[in-house]
Design a protein around this motif. Structure first.
Motif, PDB file in Angstrom:
ATOM      1  N   LYS A  36     -21.705 -34.969 -10.893  1.00 46.17           N
ATOM      2  CA  LYS A  36     -21.392 -34.356  -9.598  1.00 46.17           C
ATOM      3  C   LYS A  36     -20.319 -35.159  -8.870  1.00 46.17           C
ATOM      4  O   LYS A  36     -20.449 -35.522  -7.695  1.00 46.17           O
ATOM      5  N   ALA A  37     -19.244 -35.434  -9.597  1.00 41.73           N
ATOM      6  CA  ALA A  37     -18.155 -36.281  -9.089  1.00 41.73           C
ATOM      7  C   ALA A  37     -17.441 -35.635  -7.909  1.00 41.73           C
ATOM      8  O   ALA A  37     -17.363 -34.411  -7.807  1.00 41.73           O
ATOM      9  N   ASP A  38     -16.920 -36.472  -7.041  1.00 40.07           N
ATOM     10  CA  ASP A  38     -16.114 -36.000  -5.917  1.00 40.07           C
ATOM     11  C   ASP A  38     -14.726 -35.585  -6.394  1.00 40.07           C
ATOM     12  O   ASP A  38     -14.129 -34.673  -5.857  1.00 40.07           O
ATOM     13  N   LYS A  39     -14.198 -36.305  -7.406  1.00 40.41           N
ATOM     14  CA  LYS A  39     -12.847 -36.036  -7.865  1.00 40.41           C
ATOM     15  C   LYS A  39     -12.732 -36.358  -9.354  1.00 40.41           C
ATOM     16  O   LYS A  39     -13.309 -37.323  -9.834  1.00 40.41           O
TER      17      LYS A  39
ATOM     18  N   ALA B 202     -17.691 -35.567 -15.394  1.00 39.90           N
ATOM     19  CA  ALA B 202     -17.494 -35.333 -13.959  1.00 39.90           C
ATOM     20  C   ALA B 202     -18.488 -34.302 -13.436  1.00 39.90           C
ATOM     21  O   ALA B 202     -19.090 -34.488 -12.375  1.00 39.90           O
TER      22      ALA B 202
ATOM     23  N   ARG C 230      -4.168 -42.646  -5.559  1.00 40.47           N
ATOM     24  CA  ARG C 230      -5.262 -43.241  -4.792  1.00 40.47           C
ATOM     25  C   ARG C 230      -4.849 -43.606  -3.368  1.00 40.47           C
ATOM     26  O   ARG C 230      -5.694 -43.817  -2.522  1.00 40.47           O
TER      27      ARG C 230
ATOM     28  N   VAL D 271     -13.956 -27.954 -11.524  1.00 38.90           N
ATOM     29  CA  VAL D 271     -14.148 -27.479 -10.149  1.00 38.90           C
ATOM     30  C   VAL D 271     -15.167 -26.334 -10.137  1.00 38.90           C
ATOM     31  O   VAL D 271     -16.045 -26.288  -9.277  1.00 38.90           O
TER      32      VAL D 271
ATOM     33  N   VAL E 197     -17.433 -29.996  -9.342  1.00 33.92           N
ATOM     34  CA  VAL E 197     -16.623 -31.149  -8.944  1.00 33.92           C
ATOM     35  C   VAL E 197     -15.781 -30.712  -7.740  1.00 33.92           C
ATOM     36  O   VAL E 197     -15.167 -29.649  -7.762  1.00 33.92           O
ATOM     37  N   ALA E 198     -15.773 -31.518  -6.695  1.00 35.74           N
ATOM     38  CA  ALA E 198     -15.113 -31.126  -5.448  1.00 35.74           C
ATOM     39  C   ALA E 198     -13.610 -30.910  -5.617  1.00 35.74           C
ATOM     40  O   ALA E 198     -13.057 -29.931  -5.124  1.00 35.74           O
ATOM     41  N   ARG E 199     -12.934 -31.828  -6.306  1.00 32.58           N
ATOM     42  CA  ARG E 199     -11.486 -31.736  -6.487  1.00 32.58           C
ATOM     43  C   ARG E 199     -11.113 -32.235  -7.865  1.00 32.58           C
ATOM     44  O   ARG E 199     -11.753 -33.136  -8.402  1.00 32.58           O
TER      45      ARG E 199
END
Length: 162
Positions: free
Chosen positions: A80-83, A76, A154, A132, A136-138
């Protein structure tokens, strides 16, 4: 081709052995040292699974077992994953025994150190906090004991909760 390792056999995750910790020799267990984000991105673009196996190779070519939480966190971060979604056996609760629905990274870190958690829950929260911290954003920790938990995660929240 003898001796050649393919990405599907673990070359996506380069690792280092854990070694001996507090008197316990972890033998063939390692930790992720590096993730080949470009190779994972190519696999995803081709419609294949991106994570690969739960094994990794050391710089000397030795094969080591890797924890899935360690792989998830590092993949992740490298992509650079969002979640990041992590499963656990039991969700953390507050003093009223209510599930902690949302926490900041700092609150989660404090919870992982102080709250009575199962070892698996503590590990999941620690990896979520590190992810995080790594960009990672969340990160969401969900329980595997609720049928359809991934699908529920989801779905957008009901209008009354917005």
């Amino acid at each position: 081709m003898a001796g050649r390792r393919s990405g599907s056999l673990g070359q996506l995750h380069h690792c280092t052995p854990i070694g001996v910790l507090k008197g316990t020799d972890f033998q063939y267990t390692g930790t992720v040292r590096k993730v080949d984000a470009a190779a994972i991105a190519r696999r995803l673009d081709a419609g294949r699974s991106g994570a690969g196996a739960h094994i990794g190779y050391s710089q000397t070519g030795e094969v080591f077992n890797l924890a899935w939480e360690d792989i998830a966190e590092n993949v992740a971060v490298s992509l650079k994953a969002d979640k990041l979604l992590l499963y656990t056996d039991r969700l953390p609760t507050n003093r009223k025994d209510e599930v902690a629905g949302e926490l900041t990274a700092r609150e989660a870190e404090t919870l992982a150190k102080k709250a009575p958690l199962t070892p698996q829950s503590a590990r999941a929260i620690e990896h979520a906090v590190r992810a995080v911290g790594g960009g990672v954003a969340r990160a969401h920790v969900i329980t595997r004991s609720v049928r359809g938990a991934l699908l529920l995660e989801r779905l957008p929240p009901p209008a009354s909760a917005r």
